[in-house]
Design a protein around this motif. Structure first.
Motif, PDB file in Angstrom:
ATOM      1  N   LYS A  74      10.578  46.203  26.677  1.00  0.00           N
ATOM      2  CA  LYS A  74       9.059  45.510  28.200  1.00  0.00           C
ATOM      3  C   LYS A  74       8.345  45.526  27.616  1.00  0.00           C
ATOM      4  O   LYS A  74       7.428  45.627  28.741  1.00  0.00           O
ATOM      5  N   VAL A  75       7.815  46.577  26.620  1.00  0.00           N
ATOM      6  CA  VAL A  75       6.409  46.859  26.378  1.00  0.00           C
ATOM      7  C   VAL A  75       5.774  46.242  25.995  1.00  0.00           C
ATOM      8  O   VAL A  75       5.966  44.910  24.572  1.00  0.00           O
ATOM      9  N   PRO A  76       4.784  45.675  26.290  1.00  0.00           N
ATOM     10  CA  PRO A  76       4.175  44.511  25.150  1.00  0.00           C
ATOM     11  C   PRO A  76       3.527  45.235  24.177  1.00  0.00           C
ATOM     12  O   PRO A  76       3.043  46.054  23.365  1.00  0.00           O
ATOM     13  N   ILE A  77       3.007  43.952  22.969  1.00  0.00           N
ATOM     14  CA  ILE A  77       2.983  44.209  21.982  1.00  0.00           C
ATOM     15  C   ILE A  77       1.213  43.308  21.523  1.00  0.00           C
ATOM     16  O   ILE A  77       1.611  42.118  22.258  1.00  0.00           O
ATOM     17  N   GLU A  78       0.734  44.003  20.480  1.00  0.00           N
ATOM     18  CA  GLU A  78       0.202  43.273  19.882  1.00  0.00           C
ATOM     19  C   GLU A  78       0.278  43.157  18.376  1.00  0.00           C
ATOM     20  O   GLU A  78       0.597  44.153  17.838  1.00  0.00           O
ATOM     21  N   LEU A  79       0.134  42.424  17.347  1.00  0.00           N
ATOM     22  CA  LEU A  79       0.579  42.330  16.630  1.00  0.00           C
ATOM     23  C   LEU A  79      -0.806  41.660  15.535  1.00  0.00           C
ATOM     24  O   LEU A  79      -1.534  41.432  15.273  1.00  0.00           O
ATOM     25  N   GLY A  80      -1.140  42.648  14.820  1.00  0.00           N
ATOM     26  CA  GLY A  80      -1.530  41.937  13.674  1.00  0.00           C
ATOM     27  C   GLY A  80      -1.221  41.917  12.018  1.00  0.00           C
ATOM     28  O   GLY A  80      -0.347  42.654  11.713  1.00  0.00           O
ATOM     29  N   GLY A  81      -1.837  41.374  10.847  1.00  0.00           N
ATOM     30  CA  GLY A  81      -1.853  41.325   9.610  1.00  0.00           C
ATOM     31  C   GLY A  81      -0.823  39.731   9.199  1.00  0.00           C
ATOM     32  O   GLY A  81      -0.104  39.589   9.309  1.00  0.00           O
ATOM     33  N   GLY A  82      -1.510  39.378   8.426  1.00  0.00           N
ATOM     34  CA  GLY A  82      -1.584  38.071   7.693  1.00  0.00           C
ATOM     35  C   GLY A  82      -1.645  36.574   8.616  1.00  0.00           C
ATOM     36  O   GLY A  82      -1.132  35.952   8.592  1.00  0.00           O
ATOM     37  N   ILE A  83      -2.214  36.793  10.065  1.00  0.00           N
ATOM     38  CA  ILE A  83      -3.030  35.985  10.946  1.00  0.00           C
ATOM     39  C   ILE A  83      -3.457  34.863  10.168  1.00  0.00           C
ATOM     40  O   ILE A  83      -4.508  35.346  10.929  1.00  0.00           O
ATOM     41  N   ARG A  84      -3.880  33.576  10.038  1.00  0.00           N
ATOM     42  CA  ARG A  84      -4.635  32.548   9.522  1.00  0.00           C
ATOM     43  C   ARG A  84      -4.711  31.444   9.667  1.00  0.00           C
ATOM     44  O   ARG A  84      -5.308  31.244   9.109  1.00  0.00           O
ATOM     45  N   ASN A  85      -3.990  30.990  10.903  1.00  0.00           N
ATOM     46  CA  ASN A  85      -3.923  29.385  11.180  1.00  0.00           C
ATOM     47  C   ASN A  85      -3.724  29.222  12.454  1.00  0.00           C
ATOM     48  O   ASN A  85      -2.042  30.459  13.101  1.00  0.00           O
ATOM     49  N   ILE A  86      -3.569  28.191  13.464  1.00  0.00           N
ATOM     50  CA  ILE A  86      -3.322  28.152  14.862  1.00  0.00           C
ATOM     51  C   ILE A  86      -2.053  28.391  15.247  1.00  0.00           C
ATOM     52  O   ILE A  86      -1.284  28.385  15.798  1.00  0.00           O
ATOM     53  N   LYS A  87      -1.436  27.147  13.839  1.00  0.00           N
ATOM     54  CA  LYS A  87      -0.180  27.977  13.995  1.00  0.00           C
ATOM     55  C   LYS A  87       0.731  28.615  14.289  1.00  0.00           C
ATOM     56  O   LYS A  87       1.718  28.534  15.017  1.00  0.00           O
ATOM     57  N   THR A  88       0.705  29.183  13.512  1.00  0.00           N
ATOM     58  CA  THR A  88       0.614  31.079  13.389  1.00  0.00           C
ATOM     59  C   THR A  88       0.737  31.851  14.608  1.00  0.00           C
ATOM     60  O   THR A  88       1.650  32.125  15.242  1.00  0.00           O
ATOM     61  N   VAL A  89      -0.310  31.697  15.153  1.00  0.00           N
ATOM     62  CA  VAL A  89      -0.969  32.163  16.241  1.00  0.00           C
ATOM     63  C   VAL A  89      -0.055  31.572  17.981  1.00  0.00           C
ATOM     64  O   VAL A  89       0.999  32.245  17.699  1.00  0.00           O
ATOM     65  N   ASP A  90      -0.059  30.009  17.260  1.00  0.00           N
ATOM     66  CA  ASP A  90       0.725  29.360  18.673  1.00  0.00           C
ATOM     67  C   ASP A  90       2.698  29.138  18.708  1.00  0.00           C
ATOM     68  O   ASP A  90       2.942  30.169  19.432  1.00  0.00           O
ATOM     69  N   LYS A  91       3.122  30.424  17.520  1.00  0.00           N
ATOM     70  CA  LYS A  91       4.189  30.814  17.355  1.00  0.00           C
ATOM     71  C   LYS A  91       4.556  32.260  17.685  1.00  0.00           C
ATOM     72  O   LYS A  91       5.735  32.212  18.683  1.00  0.00           O
ATOM     73  N   LEU A  92       3.255  32.877  17.485  1.00  0.00           N
ATOM     74  CA  LEU A  92       3.751  34.251  17.727  1.00  0.00           C
ATOM     75  C   LEU A  92       3.144  34.368  19.321  1.00  0.00           C
ATOM     76  O   LEU A  92       4.370  36.007  19.985  1.00  0.00           O
ATOM     77  N   ILE A  93       2.634  33.589  20.158  1.00  0.00           N
ATOM     78  CA  ILE A  93       2.323  33.812  21.237  1.00  0.00           C
ATOM     79  C   ILE A  93       3.833  33.365  21.957  1.00  0.00           C
ATOM     80  O   ILE A  93       4.708  33.635  23.482  1.00  0.00           O
ATOM     81  N   ASN A  94       3.925  31.970  21.684  1.00  0.00           N
ATOM     82  CA  ASN A  94       5.452  32.027  21.933  1.00  0.00           C
ATOM     83  C   ASN A  94       6.643  32.514  21.550  1.00  0.00           C
ATOM     84  O   ASN A  94       7.703  32.541  22.763  1.00  0.00           O
ATOM     85  N   ILE A  95       7.015  33.551  20.615  1.00  0.00           N
ATOM     86  CA  ILE A  95       7.814  34.737  20.582  1.00  0.00           C
ATOM     87  C   ILE A  95       7.280  35.750  21.808  1.00  0.00           C
ATOM     88  O   ILE A  95       8.027  36.568  21.217  1.00  0.00           O
ATOM     89  N   GLY A  96       6.431  35.552  22.009  1.00  0.00           N
ATOM     90  CA  GLY A  96       6.343  36.760  23.435  1.00  0.00           C
ATOM     91  C   GLY A  96       5.208  37.584  22.928  1.00  0.00           C
ATOM     92  O   GLY A  96       5.026  38.834  23.822  1.00  0.00           O
ATOM     93  N   VAL A  97       4.610  38.165  21.741  1.00  0.00           N
ATOM     94  CA  VAL A  97       3.778  38.454  21.409  1.00  0.00           C
ATOM     95  C   VAL A  97       2.491  39.001  22.202  1.00  0.00           C
ATOM     96  O   VAL A  97       1.466  37.350  22.633  1.00  0.00           O
ATOM     97  N   LYS A  98       1.906  39.438  22.954  1.00  0.00           N
ATOM     98  CA  LYS A  98       1.158  39.717  24.374  1.00  0.00           C
ATOM     99  C   LYS A  98      -0.559  39.054  23.273  1.00  0.00           C
ATOM    100  O   LYS A  98      -1.151  38.950  24.235  1.00  0.00           O
ATOM    101  N   ARG A  99      -0.861  40.231  22.692  1.00  0.00           N
ATOM    102  CA  ARG A  99      -2.147  39.611  22.237  1.00  0.00           C
ATOM    103  C   ARG A  99      -1.954  39.866  20.515  1.00  0.00           C
ATOM    104  O   ARG A  99      -1.379  40.215  19.776  1.00  0.00           O
ATOM    105  N   VAL A 100      -2.549  38.466  19.547  1.00  0.00           N
ATOM    106  CA  VAL A 100      -3.263  38.848  18.684  1.00  0.00           C
ATOM    107  C   VAL A 100      -4.077  39.100  18.192  1.00  0.00           C
ATOM    108  O   VAL A 100      -4.971  38.926  18.503  1.00  0.00           O
TER     109      VAL A 100
END
Length: 239
Positions: A74-100
């Motif tokens: 239940k702990v929020p996560i922030e994620l980095g590494g290889g994020i180069r486009n808005i489609k990837t950001v959308d996907k990560l936010i949608n699966i529950g990444v709190k901070r990209v």
């Protein structure tokens, strides 16, 4: 100040690098999920995750492992590494990444960074990985001619409110963070600054807290038992 225990994922396992050199990586835990659950049990309020394969490849590689962490805790996560486009950001936010966390893309693609901030606001952070005061990119394999302070100011103007500063020369060394670099950055911008690289013990965390640093990422010190995460969280929280 919050403490963010770190999970660096390479080939599905938790590893630690030494001064950003991938050839000097060592496996510190087989399961990112078990590791994340142990951090949750210790009282972590946020977990810092890096897809190291993604940083090298330029796209998120360990998505399944990241999803599993999110589902298991239940702990929020922030994620980095290889994020180069808005489609990837959308996907990560949608699966529950709190901070990209944007790194290379923030330096190389200003329009994408602006779009991400416009869409997701404070859910977008920028990681500034510095070597001798200049911003490193592409999984730390190359160094730009952009000064880290100048870059931070540009990111602040775009609307970034969270910056993670890593002194690559300190990363994985347990020699203490670059306090002077952090102090200079913290006084140069109004963003929340998270310290990363070299933190070796509770004394380092106390000093960062006294400097009004927003967060501190702790990796090797936890895995090598130099920092007891549970005790550190309690100690820093009561300050």
């Amino acid at each position: 100040m919050i403490i963010l225990p770190a999970i660096d994922i390479r080939q599905g396992k938790c590893v630690r690098l030494y001064q950003g050199v991938f050839e000097k990586s060592s496996v510190v835990a087989e399961s990112p999920v078990i590791t994340a659950k142990s951090f949750e049990k210790a009282g972590a309020k946020f977990i810092h995750v890096v897809d190291l394969d993604g940083a090298l490849e330029g796209e998120v590689v360990n998505l399944k492992a990241i999803e599993n962490i999110i589902k298991a805790t239940k702990v929020p996560i922030e994620l980095g590494g290889g994020i180069r486009n808005i489609k990837t950001v959308d996907k990560l936010i949608n699966i529950g990444v709190k901070r990209v966390i944007l790194g290379t893309a923030a330096l190389k693609d200003r329009e994408f960074t602006k779009k991400a901030v416009k869409e997701y606001g404070n859910s977008i952070a920028v990681g500034i990985d510095a070597k001798s005061g200049y911003v490193a990119v592409d999984g730390w394999l190359s160094v730009s001619e952009v000064n880290y302070i100048e870059f931070a100011k540009v990111m602040e103007d775009i609307g970034i409110n969270n910056i993670i500063l890593t002194d690559i020369s300190k990363d994985g060394t347990l020699n203490g963070p670059n306090f002077e670099m952090l102090k200079e950055l913290n006084s140069s911008v109004r963003c929340n600054i998270t310290a990363s690289g070299g933190i070796k013990d509770l004394d380092d965390l106390v000093k960062l807290s006294e400097m009004n640093i927003y967060g501190a990422i702790v990796g090797k010190a936890i895995y090598s038992n130099k920092v007891d995460l549970k005790k550190a969280v309690k100690s820093i929280e009561v300050r």
